[in-house]
Design a protein around this motif. Sequence first.
Motif, PDB file in Angstrom:
ATOM      1  N   PRO A 188      43.904  31.449  54.028  1.00 22.34           N
ATOM      2  CA  PRO A 188      45.292  31.178  54.436  1.00 22.34           C
ATOM      3  C   PRO A 188      46.259  31.031  53.281  1.00 22.34           C
ATOM      4  N   ASP A 189      45.784  30.627  52.091  1.00 21.90           N
ATOM      5  CA  ASP A 189      46.691  30.466  50.955  1.00 21.90           C
ATOM      6  C   ASP A 189      47.006  31.783  50.253  1.00 21.90           C
ATOM      7  N   GLY A 190      46.491  32.929  50.783  1.00 22.76           N
ATOM      8  CA  GLY A 190      46.800  34.239  50.227  1.00 22.76           C
ATOM      9  C   GLY A 190      45.764  34.783  49.278  1.00 22.76           C
ATOM     10  N   ARG A 191      44.789  33.957  48.897  1.00 24.20           N
ATOM     11  CA  ARG A 191      43.763  34.450  47.986  1.00 24.20           C
ATOM     12  C   ARG A 191      42.850  35.454  48.701  1.00 24.20           C
ATOM     13  N   SER A 192      42.429  36.467  47.942  1.00 23.32           N
ATOM     14  CA  SER A 192      41.603  37.538  48.505  1.00 23.32           C
ATOM     15  C   SER A 192      40.352  37.691  47.648  1.00 23.32           C
ATOM     16  N   PHE A 193      39.228  37.993  48.291  1.00 23.71           N
ATOM     17  CA  PHE A 193      37.943  38.150  47.603  1.00 23.71           C
ATOM     18  C   PHE A 193      37.316  39.475  48.041  1.00 23.71           C
ATOM     19  N   ASP A 194      37.029  40.297  47.066  1.00 25.15           N
ATOM     20  CA  ASP A 194      36.384  41.588  47.328  1.00 25.15           C
ATOM     21  C   ASP A 194      34.884  41.425  47.099  1.00 25.15           C
ATOM     22  N   THR A 200      53.558  31.592  59.873  1.00 22.56           N
ATOM     23  CA  THR A 200      52.154  31.823  59.525  1.00 22.56           C
ATOM     24  C   THR A 200      51.613  33.033  60.265  1.00 22.56           C
ATOM     25  N   ARG A 201      52.030  33.189  61.530  1.00 19.00           N
ATOM     26  CA  ARG A 201      51.566  34.360  62.288  1.00 19.00           C
ATOM     27  C   ARG A 201      52.093  35.651  61.670  1.00 19.00           C
ATOM     28  N   ALA A 202      53.316  35.649  61.183  1.00 18.23           N
ATOM     29  CA  ALA A 202      53.880  36.843  60.553  1.00 18.23           C
ATOM     30  C   ALA A 202      53.104  37.193  59.286  1.00 18.23           C
ATOM     31  N   ALA A 203      52.776  36.167  58.477  1.00 25.72           N
ATOM     32  CA  ALA A 203      51.985  36.428  57.272  1.00 25.72           C
ATOM     33  C   ALA A 203      50.585  36.913  57.635  1.00 25.72           C
ATOM     34  N   LEU A 204      50.044  36.339  58.714  1.00 24.36           N
ATOM     35  CA  LEU A 204      48.721  36.772  59.167  1.00 24.36           C
ATOM     36  C   LEU A 204      48.745  38.240  59.596  1.00 24.36           C
ATOM     37  N   ALA A 205      49.762  38.633  60.359  1.00 25.65           N
ATOM     38  CA  ALA A 205      49.875  40.022  60.813  1.00 25.65           C
ATOM     39  C   ALA A 205      50.033  40.976  59.631  1.00 25.65           C
ATOM     40  N   GLU A 206      50.788  40.567  58.620  1.00 21.69           N
ATOM     41  CA  GLU A 206      50.960  41.417  57.433  1.00 21.69           C
ATOM     42  C   GLU A 206      49.635  41.597  56.699  1.00 21.69           C
TER      43      GLU A 206
END
Length: 801
Positions: free
Chosen positions: A287-293, A388-394
């Motif tokens: 949720p904080d925007g961090r991404s893990f590949d 939060t829903r808008a960020a989730l959809a993006e």
Amino acid sequence: MLALLLAGGVIYALLGDMRDAVVLLIFACLSIIITLVQEWRSEKVLQALRDLSSPRALVIRDGQRQRIAGREVVRGDLLLLSEGDRVPADARLLAAQDLQADESLLTGEAVPVRKRAATDSRPGAFLPGGDDLPMVFSGTLVVRGTGRAEVTATGAATEIGKIGTSLATIGTESPRLYVQTRRIVAIFAIAGTGVSLLVGGLYAYLRGDWLEAVLAGIAIGMSMLPEEFPVVLAIFMAMGAWRLSRARVLTRRAAAIETLGAATVLCSDKTGTMTQNRMAIRQLRLPDGRSFDLDAGPVADVAALHLLRMGRLACESQPFDPMEQAFHNTAPPGEDPAGMTLLRSYGLRPGLLAMSQVWRAAGTGPHTVATKGAPEAVALLCALPSPTRAALAEAVDAMAGSGLRVLAVAQGTVGADLPDRQQDLQLTYLGLVGLADPLRESVRRAVAECRRAGISVKMITGDYPATAAAIAREAGLAGNAPLTGQDLDKLDDAALAARLKQGDVFARIMPDQKLRIVTALKAQGQIVAMTGDGVNDAPSLKSAHIGIAMGGRGTDVAREAAAIVLLDDDFGSIVRAVRLGRRIYDNLRKAVGFIVAVHLPIAGLAVAPLLFGLPVILGPIHIAFLEMVIDPVCSLVFEAEAEERDIMDRPPRDPEERLFSPGLIGWSVTQGLVALVAVTLVMFWGARQSMPETELRALTFFTLVIVIVALIFVNRSFKASLRAAFDRPKPALLVVVATVAGILAAANLLPAAQDIFRFGPLHRDDLIITAGAGLAVMLGLEAIKPFWHRPRRAPKPGRRP
């Protein structure tokens, strides 16, 4: 050849020469044995894929559950379905509890689809694919849940059956190699018959001996009849199928082996062909925007590990669903508290695409809730605010654009009183999980090698465009702007032909559209190889010049429609099959060139003595012996030859190019004339030395045999190099050379062998002359070989050479 051998034996018997008659009959028996053995080997190879079985079905008949063969299911039967069952017929769902089915066999989509029970008794027309349909289809696999269904269609009336019906209307390609061989054998046979009659009549007219004239005519006929062609073709196809099987490729139709080397376009399905047909977690987003590949290595972040752990708790303990298996395979093991017990599961519903599982841990305290599902459903359950829903959809759009299947995961706690509805659970959003069907490890390298060999690769799949484009880019294909099935229907044949030259990826393609693409490529003059594993691939597999089915995950229908089956389902095996196909065809051309070349000096020596008043050199026994040597040379030596070093750097050969091309025939005739001149000069030299007839015959015959051995070495490679001629000799070549040397030694030293062949003893000088003739032929042909064989470079992929 068999008829000529028998005729010669009869005439020798009439002449009272029973020994020669018996020898010719032995050669006739050898000819029959060779043919029978090769046919047996070919049939044994083709029998390797006959193990087809019918799935079992659990039905309710007379109020009792019965397990019967799937082929015995009839309309009106009640089917009981559970995880792992193969659906035996099309059926309407009367009850469904969290039921999901893998319909990739019919649609090409790797993701299972949800099922729901029919709301009324009226039958409806439904096609495979899509969620919440009240139908299950024959051949599909239940991956989750249970259900009860009434059979509505069996056999040809099912969706699978309709595909099978379309298969019956598609004709397979005629084996070009067999057609060419029949034509060239017929031409040689007609020409040989004419020359035999002419020589026999001339012999009888000049020398007045009709029986000897008939023998001379038979000798000419045997020397000109290319009976090796059908034998060599059968041997090369059988041995080629055996070599392919060692590379984990089974051949159902031998003619496809020859066509492999001419393939210009490879149309590949995605699911199970380029990909592993199993889901794997590729990416995590918090949720904080961090991404893990996850492709970059193991994840150590605490929040990301907790996300994976809760996702696993939201799955079945013994999962059958591919996505749930991915969670179990990825989540860190051994972190769940001991003694956790599943209290309740909240399944997927048409209005809420999420599922939750409530776990009780050892001791007292609140129960743990783990939830996973569609992001929009999980957002609703977590009551996320609009920003939060808008960020989730993006974030979901970004992950889906990379070809990922996106699920959201949440967690919560609940007391002893469990709510009846999933919507009443108090949940906290944990993050997004991106899953994908991973690319096979060998695909990128195989695609690159196909391009280097001038073979265009096109992906044709029923999956979503974004997923197809992502997999295509990963595989090294041009994955931008895939052509969808909906757009394809809007194109006429001319527009489709133009579009096929511009892109390599086709998504959301239905079976009839796959067939249309293959047909359009064939209309452009391409030689099309089509790979696939599902029932939906069967029409295009059969229509393509080379249908390549997957043996492990492939369906019986796909294997029956295909010409070649990959036993290990490895895309890289296709490149190995193409490489072997090119090698087999190269070696077949070498064998054919050798056959044509050796018949010229044999025929010349059968005619020259008659024209120049010399004693008859070659009789039926000599020619029959030579034929028995030539057959194993062609089949054993040339079939076992290693591939040319530039075999995958050349363009595919022209599909209209004939095996008996003018260039090959010209090169063979050149070899034959050089060999004939060498042997004839030795024969004339011996005649001028006033050698006895038996010694002259032995000198000429020995020279002919040594020259034939020289032609073997000349034809080992298309490159002009003595090193290539002698490089890496195969055991078969060494055996043949040793056998020939032993036979010549016996014929020169043993009186019994001399008597059979009517030979006289040769001296050291004579043997030196025969060896010198063979060496001169080899050096001369190697010197002129570059004028006949010039290397070709592969064109850019997608362009015809």
